[in-house]
Write a protein that holds these residues in place. Structure first.
Motif, short mmCIF file in Angstrom:
data_model
loop_
_atom_site.label_atom_id
_atom_site.label_comp_id
_atom_site.label_asym_id
_atom_site.label_seq_id
_atom_site.Cartn_x
_atom_site.Cartn_y
_atom_site.Cartn_z
N LEU A 58 14.46 -7.40 4.59
CA LEU A 58 14.22 -7.08 3.66
C LEU A 58 13.07 -8.02 2.82
O LEU A 58 13.22 -9.41 2.73
CB LEU A 58 15.45 -7.73 2.58
N GLY A 59 12.05 -7.49 2.60
CA GLY A 59 10.75 -8.31 2.07
C GLY A 59 9.90 -7.36 1.71
O GLY A 59 9.82 -6.14 2.17
N ILE A 60 8.87 -7.77 0.73
CA ILE A 60 7.88 -7.06 0.02
C ILE A 60 6.63 -7.55 0.08
O ILE A 60 5.48 -6.98 0.41
CB ILE A 60 8.26 -6.56 -1.26
N CYS A 61 6.63 -8.89 -0.46
CA CYS A 61 5.27 -9.48 -0.75
C CYS A 61 4.38 -9.70 0.40
O CYS A 61 4.52 -9.82 1.51
CB CYS A 61 5.21 -10.42 -1.98
N ASP A 62 3.18 -10.43 -0.10
CA ASP A 62 1.80 -10.77 0.72
C ASP A 62 2.03 -11.24 2.15
O ASP A 62 1.85 -10.52 2.99
CB ASP A 62 0.97 -11.94 0.10
N LYS A 63 2.78 -12.55 2.58
CA LYS A 63 2.89 -12.79 3.68
C LYS A 63 4.35 -12.36 4.27
O LYS A 63 4.54 -12.45 5.42
CB LYS A 63 2.75 -14.40 3.77
N ILE A 64 5.00 -11.93 3.33
CA ILE A 64 6.52 -11.88 3.80
C ILE A 64 6.77 -10.64 4.73
O ILE A 64 7.21 -10.79 5.99
CB ILE A 64 7.38 -11.63 2.74
N VAL A 65 6.06 -9.28 4.42
CA VAL A 65 6.19 -8.47 5.49
C VAL A 65 5.83 -8.68 6.81
O VAL A 65 5.94 -8.41 7.78
CB VAL A 65 5.94 -7.19 4.76
N PRO A 66 4.32 -9.00 6.55
CA PRO A 66 3.79 -9.45 8.05
C PRO A 66 4.67 -10.28 8.81
O PRO A 66 4.66 -10.23 10.11
CB PRO A 66 2.23 -10.03 7.55
N GLY A 67 5.32 -11.23 7.90
CA GLY A 67 5.68 -12.61 8.67
C GLY A 67 7.31 -11.96 9.43
O GLY A 67 7.58 -12.34 10.62
N LEU A 68 7.85 -11.18 8.48
CA LEU A 68 9.03 -10.24 8.99
C LEU A 68 8.74 -9.90 10.30
O LEU A 68 9.58 -9.64 11.34
CB LEU A 68 9.73 -9.58 7.91
N LEU A 69 7.65 -8.80 10.28
CA LEU A 69 7.30 -7.90 11.47
C LEU A 69 7.08 -8.93 12.77
O LEU A 69 7.52 -8.60 13.83
CB LEU A 69 6.23 -7.07 11.07
N MET A 70 6.10 -9.89 12.36
CA MET A 70 5.63 -10.74 13.62
C MET A 70 7.08 -11.31 14.43
O MET A 70 7.09 -11.45 15.45
CB MET A 70 4.79 -12.08 12.94
N GLY A 71 7.87 -12.03 13.66
CA GLY A 71 9.14 -12.53 14.14
C GLY A 71 9.98 -11.18 14.58
O GLY A 71 10.55 -11.51 15.81
N ALA A 72 10.18 -10.20 14.02
CA ALA A 72 11.20 -9.02 14.34
C ALA A 72 10.66 -8.36 15.66
O ALA A 72 11.42 -8.02 16.44
CB ALA A 72 11.24 -8.06 13.25
N LEU A 73 9.19 -8.17 15.92
CA LEU A 73 8.67 -7.71 17.00
C LEU A 73 9.10 -8.55 18.21
O LEU A 73 9.09 -7.66 19.47
CB LEU A 73 7.34 -7.56 16.82
N ARG A 74 9.29 -9.74 18.28
CA ARG A 74 9.89 -10.68 19.29
C ARG A 74 11.18 -10.08 19.84
O ARG A 74 11.62 -10.55 20.85
CB ARG A 74 9.64 -11.97 19.14
N PHE A 75 11.86 -9.19 18.90
CA PHE A 75 13.28 -8.74 19.34
C PHE A 75 12.97 -7.11 19.06
O PHE A 75 13.72 -6.35 18.90
CB PHE A 75 14.05 -9.34 18.29
N GLY A 76 11.95 -6.69 19.77
CA GLY A 76 11.75 -5.28 19.60
C GLY A 76 12.44 -4.26 20.35
O GLY A 76 12.20 -3.10 20.22
N HIS A 77 13.54 -4.85 21.06
CA HIS A 77 14.38 -3.96 21.65
C HIS A 77 15.35 -3.69 20.62
O HIS A 77 16.27 -2.65 21.11
CB HIS A 77 15.05 -4.68 23.03
#
Length: 608
Positions: free
Chosen positions: A152-171
């Motif tokens: 759950l995120g929308i704004c400037d650094k938030i979506v990139p940050g969510l993806l950067m962290g989530a991709l390390r759990f990319g399974h």
């Protein structure tokens, strides 16, 4: 439609460059799937802690065998875009139960509002909040309690940050869930007029605040096409949203129905089913190229020249600014959304929005259709619009034609033949310039420089009438290592006034402008940055600099021997206060802007 040769060539270039790192990444997520931390491997004490407060979901989580969705939320009620998320978790738990799944809030992340911190000391923490968000996401997902996640995120650094962290759990399968924009307020033209009049002293703070309050006036994302709304566009182009989910207003029945569908879909693509779609496989080289294409086609935020390299690196994919430049030459500009036009994202959505954008880009071979999306069978299934009939949600085909050709056009009949984001290179380094809102007569500026180390000093010089001439305003020591690369958006009104007075004006900086940068030429993100010994640190007042988007060059006109003999200017001391000193380790370890400007990713790459 056959894929455009430039799109194919850039994609092949990225795949080849990324082959070793991507292979290591895919090996990591495969290993995490088979031997990582998950509920069946938790000890009884671990598991009991994990469901102790789960109420009516407790028995289902305890028994196992059903999908448990981790919710990572960037909710706060100071940030208008994220205020609607307050009640999402309780609703999503109900939606999960409807399909035999459960949901828990895995954790929260900070969510800075660049609109609040713009031009303030806190803005020096903004870029690194992205790393903090990534780390927070990882902490939430590290418990091993989840078979999927909703971000759950929308704004400037938030979506990139969510993806950067989530991709390390990319399974894990994951879906990003937006909350939508606020309704349209006063016209953007009127807002810009008042800002420029305030910069000239023609109106006071009370009038300015009244104008700003009429623009930013309700729950939801700000309606100009800056970084936040560009984030939403990219998630659609990458297939990480439900179709056309980005720009539905908050607190409506349709918004709730699309959120409900996202939770149901997440349960469908879980790892124990027949339609497993792990995030790390969804975010591949083709999806990253699609995101860049969408950015260029819609005139999106220059901030993504930093964010996309960081996101890509989290998935083992290496991109650079030459990729942006080559794609920009092939991708036409098909949207005019403020500041590149008069209408806002609500008008863009009403004109056909992302479903039309995806349809027309695919028809012209300008995007990869064959990507693994979170919904449907490929990108073409994202070219649909949610429709609510009673309580039934369906997805209708995208409109065949634009509903407003002043705002949105087919890729075969664009506003401009290229995407307007260009790489400049020369004896001052490498940087990005966005031309989509700049008059072509100003794509090349050659003028003496005035050098500053602080954006407030620029405004003092403007007030003192010291910039009433052709000038390249240089603001240096603004890179990630120097002060966290704050946006310099509050310079826009003053520079616009100078340009309106007939002067040939440009900005040159190793920092950022704004994701909503507009009509003043701005050569930004210059690398190497001044603190890293970049040539910008040698500039002196009066040196003549040429910035040219026409031929892709940036150069200082100084005798070579004199230039070589010059020493770099001394860097200002690190600023204290507003917590900035806490981020010193991130500044010290930050990668160059072209690699994402991230301390976290630089360290991760050294390990992996």
């Amino acid at each position: 439609m056959t894929l455009h040769p430039a799109i194919a060539a850039v994609t092949a270039r990225i795949i080849e460059r990324s082959r070793p790192t991507r292979e290591r990444y895919l090996a990591l997520i495969d290993a995490e799937r088979t031997r990582g931390v998950d509920r069946p491997r938790l000890n009884c004490g671990n598991l009991a802690h994990g469901f102790a407060a789960s109420g009516e979901d407790k028995a289902a989580i305890k028994a196992g065998g059903t999908m448990n969705i981790g919710i990572v939320t960037a909710y706060n009620d100071m940030l208008s875009a994220h205020q609607p998320y307050g009640r999402y978790p309780e609703q999503m738990k109900i939606f999960a139960r409807e399909v035999g799944a459960t949901a828990q809030v895995a954790g929260g992340t900070p969510a800075m509002c660049d609109g609040v911190t713009q031009g303030q000391p806190g803005m020096e923490e903004s870029l690194f909040s992205r790393d903090v968000i990534a780390l927070s996401t990882a902490v939430g997902l590290s418990h091993g309690m989840f078979e999927g996640a909703a971000l759950l995120g929308i704004c400037d650094k938030i979506v990139p940050g969510l993806l950067m962290g989530a991709l390390r759990f990319g399974h894990l399968p994951m879906i990003l869930i937006p909350a939508g924009p606020m309704p349209t307020g006063i016209s953007n033209k009127e807002k810009a007029r008042v800002r420029e009049e305030f910069a000239q002293g023609k109106v006071g703070k009370a009038e300015l605040l009244e104008s700003e309050s009429a623009s930013y006036h309700a729950p939801g994302t700000c309606t100009f096409y800056g970084t936040a709304n560009s984030n939403q566009m990219m998630m659609e182009m990458m297939g990480l949203h439900m179709p056309a989910a980005s720009f539905i207003h908050p607190n409506t029945k349709l918004r709730q129905a699309v959120t409900r569908a996202a939770v149901h879909q997440l349960a469908t693509i879980g790892w124990d089913g027949n339609d497993y779609r792990p995030l790390g496989r969804c975010v591949d080289e083709k999806a990253i190229v699609n995101a860049i294409v969408g950015l260029l086609a819609t005139g999106g935020s220059t901030n993504h020249a930093i964010h996309l390299p960081a996101i890509a690196r989290a998935a083992g994919i290496l991109i650079d600014w030459e990729d942006f430049d080559r794609l920009s030459a092939a991708v036409p500009l098909i949207a005019r959304v403020y500041p590149n036009g008069s209408g806002d994202v609500n008008g863009f959505h009403n004109a056909g929005g992302m479903s039309f954008v995806i349809r027309t880009l695919l028809r012209e071979g300008l995007a990869h259709e064959d990507i693994l999306t979170v919904h449907g069978k490929g990108l073409s299934d994202q070219a649909r619009d949610p429709v609510l009939e009673g309580d039934t949600l369906t997805f209708a085909p995208a409109p065949e034609a634009t509903r407003d050709d002043t705002m949105l056009r087919a890729a075969s009949e664009p506003f401009l033949p290229d995407g307007g984001m260009r790489l400049l290179a020369g004896n001052l380094g490498r940087c990005i310039i966005k031309t989509s809102a700049v008059d072509p007569d100003r794509w090349t500026i050659e003028a003496p420089v005035r050098v500053f180390h602080d954006q407030d000093d620029v405004l003092h010089a403007f007030d003192a009438k010291e910039l009433e001439r052709d000038v390249v305003v240089v603001v240096r020591f603004q890179g990630p290592r120097a002060n966290g690369m704050p946006e310099l958006h509050k310079l826009t009104p003053a520079l616009s006034v100078l340009q309106n007075r007939g002067y040939r004006v440009a900005l040159l900086t190793d920092g950022r402008m704004s994701g909503a940068s507009g009509k003043v030429p701005a050569a930004i993100h210059l690398i190497p940055e001044a603190l890293a010994g970049g040539p910008i640190a040698k500039l002196r007042d009066g040196d003549v600099v040429r910035i040219s988007a026409d031929d892709g060059t940036i150069a200082v006109r100084v005798d070579e021997a004199e230039w070589a003999a010059r020493a770099n200017a001394d860097a200002p001391p690190p600023a204290l206060g507003t917590g900035r000193e806490l981020f010193a380790f991130m500044r010290h370890g930050a990668s160059p802007a072209e690699e994402g400007g991230s301390a976290m990713m630089a360290q991760m790459e050294a390990i992996t």
